[in-house]
Structure formats: C-alpha cells, structure tokens
Design an enzyme around this catalytic site. Structure first.
Site, mmCIF file in Angstrom:
data_model
loop_
_atom_site.group_PDB
_atom_site.id
_atom_site.type_symbol
_atom_site.label_atom_id
_atom_site.label_comp_id
_atom_site.label_asym_id
_atom_site.label_seq_id
_atom_site.Cartn_x
_atom_site.Cartn_y
_atom_site.Cartn_z
ATOM 1 N N HIS A 154 52.743 27.660 39.723
ATOM 2 C CA HIS A 154 53.637 28.673 40.309
ATOM 3 C C HIS A 154 53.410 30.044 39.676
ATOM 4 O O HIS A 154 54.320 30.864 39.611
ATOM 5 C CB HIS A 154 55.115 28.289 40.150
ATOM 6 C CG HIS A 154 55.402 26.868 40.471
ATOM 7 N ND1 HIS A 154 55.708 26.426 41.734
ATOM 8 C CD2 HIS A 154 55.385 25.749 39.687
ATOM 9 C CE1 HIS A 154 55.888 25.119 41.713
ATOM 10 N NE2 HIS A 154 55.693 24.675 40.483
ATOM 11 N N SER A 275 38.263 55.408 40.440
ATOM 12 C CA SER A 275 39.153 56.070 41.386
ATOM 13 C C SER A 275 38.758 57.532 41.484
ATOM 14 O O SER A 275 38.314 58.141 40.502
ATOM 15 C CB SER A 275 40.593 55.946 40.892
ATOM 16 O OG SER A 275 41.380 57.000 41.403
ATOM 17 N N LYS A 281 40.820 54.702 35.770
ATOM 18 C CA LYS A 281 40.754 53.448 36.519
ATOM 19 C C LYS A 281 39.409 52.754 36.488
ATOM 20 O O LYS A 281 38.360 53.375 36.547
ATOM 21 C CB LYS A 281 41.130 53.713 37.982
ATOM 22 C CG LYS A 281 42.573 54.111 38.161
ATOM 23 C CD LYS A 281 43.476 52.921 38.286
ATOM 24 C CE LYS A 281 43.565 52.554 39.748
ATOM 25 N NZ LYS A 281 44.384 51.378 39.936
ATOM 26 N N GLU A 288 38.153 42.194 45.371
ATOM 27 C CA GLU A 288 39.070 42.491 46.477
ATOM 28 C C GLU A 288 38.338 42.389 47.815
ATOM 29 O O GLU A 288 38.873 41.870 48.795
ATOM 30 C CB GLU A 288 39.678 43.887 46.292
ATOM 31 C CG GLU A 288 40.676 43.918 45.146
ATOM 32 C CD GLU A 288 41.064 45.333 44.723
ATOM 33 O OE1 GLU A 288 42.064 45.457 44.026
ATOM 34 O OE2 GLU A 288 40.364 46.295 45.081
#
Ligand code: ARG
Length: 455
Positions: A154, A275, A281, A288
């Site tokens: 979980h 970024s 970043k 992704e």
C-alpha cells in the site's frame, strides 16, 4: 500500375486511392515480402508450374531489388502497397516474366506470410533485449544481496527486505515476458502461403517446400483461417502490452525513488533532463515517458482486438490496420528496453539512505510479534500487543530500536535479545523459505534466473 486494373474502366479517385494505400507504412515489410516471394517463386519453378529458368530469373531480379532498396537506389513509392511495389518493380526490370511471380498466390496469403516473417524477427529481437535487461537487474541484485531496504505494501513501509529481492521481483516479471514472447513465436511460426485469396489454388503447389525454404516448422491447416487469422499478431501485441506494464511499474518506482523525499536512487546525467526555468531540477523524464508510452501499447492491442471482432471470413481489408499497431508497439517496446537498460546500468543506489529508511516506519513490528509468538503468545494476541506498543512509540516519539527494555517489558515477555531480533539485517536473514530474501535464497533465485535466460 494497379495489380487489379483490368476490371476497371475509370481511374480511382485520388482521395480514395491514398485512403486505400498502405505503402507509407507497409514498406517496412519489404525484406519479408521479397524473402517470401523468392521462396514462392523457387517452389513454382521446382514444381514445374513456371519454367525453372524463368523462376531463377525472377529470384535473381528480386535479389537485385532487395539490394537496391537497401543501398537507396530503389525508392519505395507510387504503389498501392509493398506487394504491388515489388511486383511493379520486378516487371519494370525483367518484363513480362516478372508477371508470372504471382501465379497461385494472392496478396491475402502473401501479406499473412509477410507479417509472420516480420514478427518472427521482432519477437527474437525483443526477447534478446529483455534478456539483456534481466542481466542488468541480476547484476545489480548480485552486488546488493545485503543492501537492506523497506518492502512496501500500500506504499506504506511493511517489512525489511533487500534491494536484491526487490529488483529480482522485476527480473521475474521480465522472465515471464520472455516466455510470453516465446509462446507467441510458436503461433507466429506457421506458414500460410498457398492459401491463396481464401480457398487455396488449383496449381500443384508444394506448401511444405515453401515452409522449408523459409524455416517454418509447420504450415497452416485451413486456407480460410490462414488468410483471416491475426491471433498471432494479437499475441505479440499482448506480450508487448504486458512487458510495457512491467516497464511502467519499474519506472514508477524509479520516479518515486529519485524524489527528494526518498533519495533511494540517483540517475546518471545521461538519463536525466533538466528544467527550462528551475535550475536545480534533475528530472526522471525517461521513466515518465516509459510510463506514458505504455498507453500506446495497450491502445494498439485494443485497436486490433476491435478491428478483428467484426470480420466475417475470410480476408477483409480492415486487417490492413494491423500493421501500424505492430510497428508502433514494436518500436515503442524496443526503445524503452534500450533506454531502461542503460539507465539502470548507470544509476547509483543510495544504500545508506535505504538502510536509514528501513528503521523508520516500524518495519520490524512483525518481528516483535513473531518474537512473542515464539514465547508462547498466540500470534493474534501478539499482533494486538505490538499494535499497542507501536501506538505507544508514536505517542512518545520512540522507535522500536530506541525503546528501552523496561518499556518493552510493559507490554510483554521481552529480553535483551529483542534488539538483535529487530535488526533489519537479521529479519532478512531469518527469512529462509523458498522465495524469501535471505542471502542464500537470493543467490539461488538469481542463479535460477540466469539459467532460465541462458536457454
Ligand atoms: N495491403 C493489404 C493488407 O495489408 C494487402 C492485402 C490486400 N488484399 C486485398 N485483397 N486487397 O492487408
């Protein structure tokens, strides 16, 4: 020139012509198409259906076309599909002898053959790439047999395990994917040529000879089925979809693990992006994208399932829609496997952070309950006692590790050895059942995986 122009008195409408054409995508089948045609033509010659010298002439010309496509001299354009293109090209090179190639054949069995030839190579390539990925996972696991980390359920910390155990779980998934592609390969590997348009042909063809020439162990048994069957394409698309699902799950973990909250993994610069506005970043874009591209693989499977559901026997043009599904799923999977493999090889796992994270979240609570159970407390009661002990810790800002023995004893029959019992390393080592994370069991599992993929 259309292969079927004889029956028509007017030119086909321009928009309809381009709507009908598949050359822009099925040109990827050129090699398979030529290979299949060579085998068919050789058989026609051997069986005396066309003169042997003409058969040889056609085969030589087909070799020439193949070479010229590959060296860029022959551009695939101005034809309805790859089959028409090759035949037109053949006739333009050797004249009317070339028009004998299609004797006893239809584009319906021809395209079924082409796609099977294509998928055989595709499945082989995918299997090899998945095996490379498994090797990488096994290597990382082998050097992290004792790297303790929390196992989650979980997404909550559950029990201590090792990085080896966690990554080997993915290796198991990918082993099953190899198996699925191998299984798909078995059904792909059946030779359909000789089925003609739908009811085969009266020519005295030798289908087994064609199968032999192309290395197929079997031929299809019903010509109607053979020209309208795309189950083997669906098998390939399904195997791709499941493999992408596994890639996506691993990607999701890598994304979470590379966040500042987890810091379990640091991706190399070569597999990260930045970024345009936030200078600090370092983003896991590769993972992704893999997670995102999984949608295509599912979509292609659903696409073809839907195409096939309304097709009356035998061949219908709807089936031309199978090719873009195949090419897109194949390209997507291959690219993901290559990038994921490189990304894993160059990633750095933060062992101390994983170790530190293991002690938080009461991952050894089950050990405490088992400890009391080993001293005669029924497990269900032990579970409840440790539940209360955890509440006590939370309220008093304590961990299982820094709770005093006196505090432990408020809850049950504990001795000094409890501190050893709850050490994550010991918790892992006590798990000696088959499939468990102890050092010895993990070595066994990893050896087993290596053996499976060496076949
Ligand atoms: N381009 C077609 C396909 O991919 C080839 C078969 C065409 N057959 C036909 N009867 N029009 O399915």
């Amino acid at each position: 020139m259309k292969l079927w122009s004889g029956r028509f008195e007017q030119e086909v409408d321009k928009a309809a012509d381009s709507f009908n054409s598949s050359l822009s995508f099925d040109k990827r089948l050129y090699r398979c198409d030529i290979l299949g045609s060579k085998a068919h033509c050789t058989m026609l010659g051997e069986c005396g259906i066309i003169p042997e010298d003409e058969s040889k002439k056609i085969v030589t010309a087909l070799d020439g076309i193949l070479a010229d496509i590959e060296n860029g001299k022959c551009v695939m354009e101005n034809a309805e599909d790859i089959h028409s293109f090759v035949e037109n090209e053949l006739v333009s090179r050797i004249g009317s002898v070339g028009k004998k190639l299609h004797t006893g054949r239809s584009r319906n069995d021809q395209v079924a053959l082409d796609i099977r030839l294509y998928l055989r190579d595709a499945a082989d390539n995918v299997i090899a790439a998945i095996k490379e990925l498994i090797c990488t996972l096994v290597k990382i696991a082998e050097s992290n047999l004792d790297t303790v980390m929390p196992a989650f359920t979980h997404m909550q910390k559950a029990q201590p395990t090792t990085l080896a155990h966690h990554l080997a779980a993915y290796a198991e998934m990918f082993c099953r994917d190899v198996d699925r592609f191998a299984d798909a390969y078995r059904r792909i590997n059946v030779m359909p040529l000789g089925s003609g348009a739908c009811t085969s042909t009266p020519y005295p063809i030798d289908r087994n000879r064609v199968a032999e020439l192309l290395g197929f162990p079997a031929i299809t048994s019903n010509s109607m089925d053979a020209v309208s069957d795309r189950d083997f394409v669906l098998d390939f698309l399904y195997a791709t979809a499941v493999t992408m699902m596994h890639i996506s799950r691993l990607s999701e973990e890598i994304i979470v693990w590379s966040s500042d909250e987890y810091k379990y993994i640091e991706l190399s610069d070569g597999y990260s992006t930045g970024s345009s506005i936030m200078p600090q970043k370092k983003n896991p874009d590769m993972n992704e994208l893999m997670r995102g591209k999984t949608g295509r693989a599912y979509g292609n499977l659903m696409n073809l399932l839907t195409v096939m559901k309304g097709i009356p026997l035998a061949y219908d043009k709807d089936m031309q829609e199978d090719k873009e599904c195949v090419f897109d799923s194949y390209d997507t999977l291959k690219a993901c496997l290559t990038v994921l493999n490189g990304l894993l090889k160059t990633a750095v796992f933060n062992k101390s952070r994983m170790r530190e994270s293991t002690d938080g979240g009461f991952t050894s609570a089950t050990e405490c309950a088992d400890y009391l159970a080993s001293r005669g407390v029924p497990f269900r009661d032990a579970h409840s006692i440790i539940g209360k002990l955890v509440v006590y810790c939370i309220k008093n800002g304590k961990t299982l590790q820094n709770l005093s023995l006196a505090e432990y004893r408020e809850f049950g029959d504990f001795d000094e050895d409890i501190y050893d019992v709850i050490k994550a390393e010991n918790a892992v080592e006590r798990r000696k059942a088959a499939g468990a994370p102890s050092h010895k069991r993990m070595i066994e599992e990893l050896e087993g995986i290596k053996k499976r993929i060496s076949k």
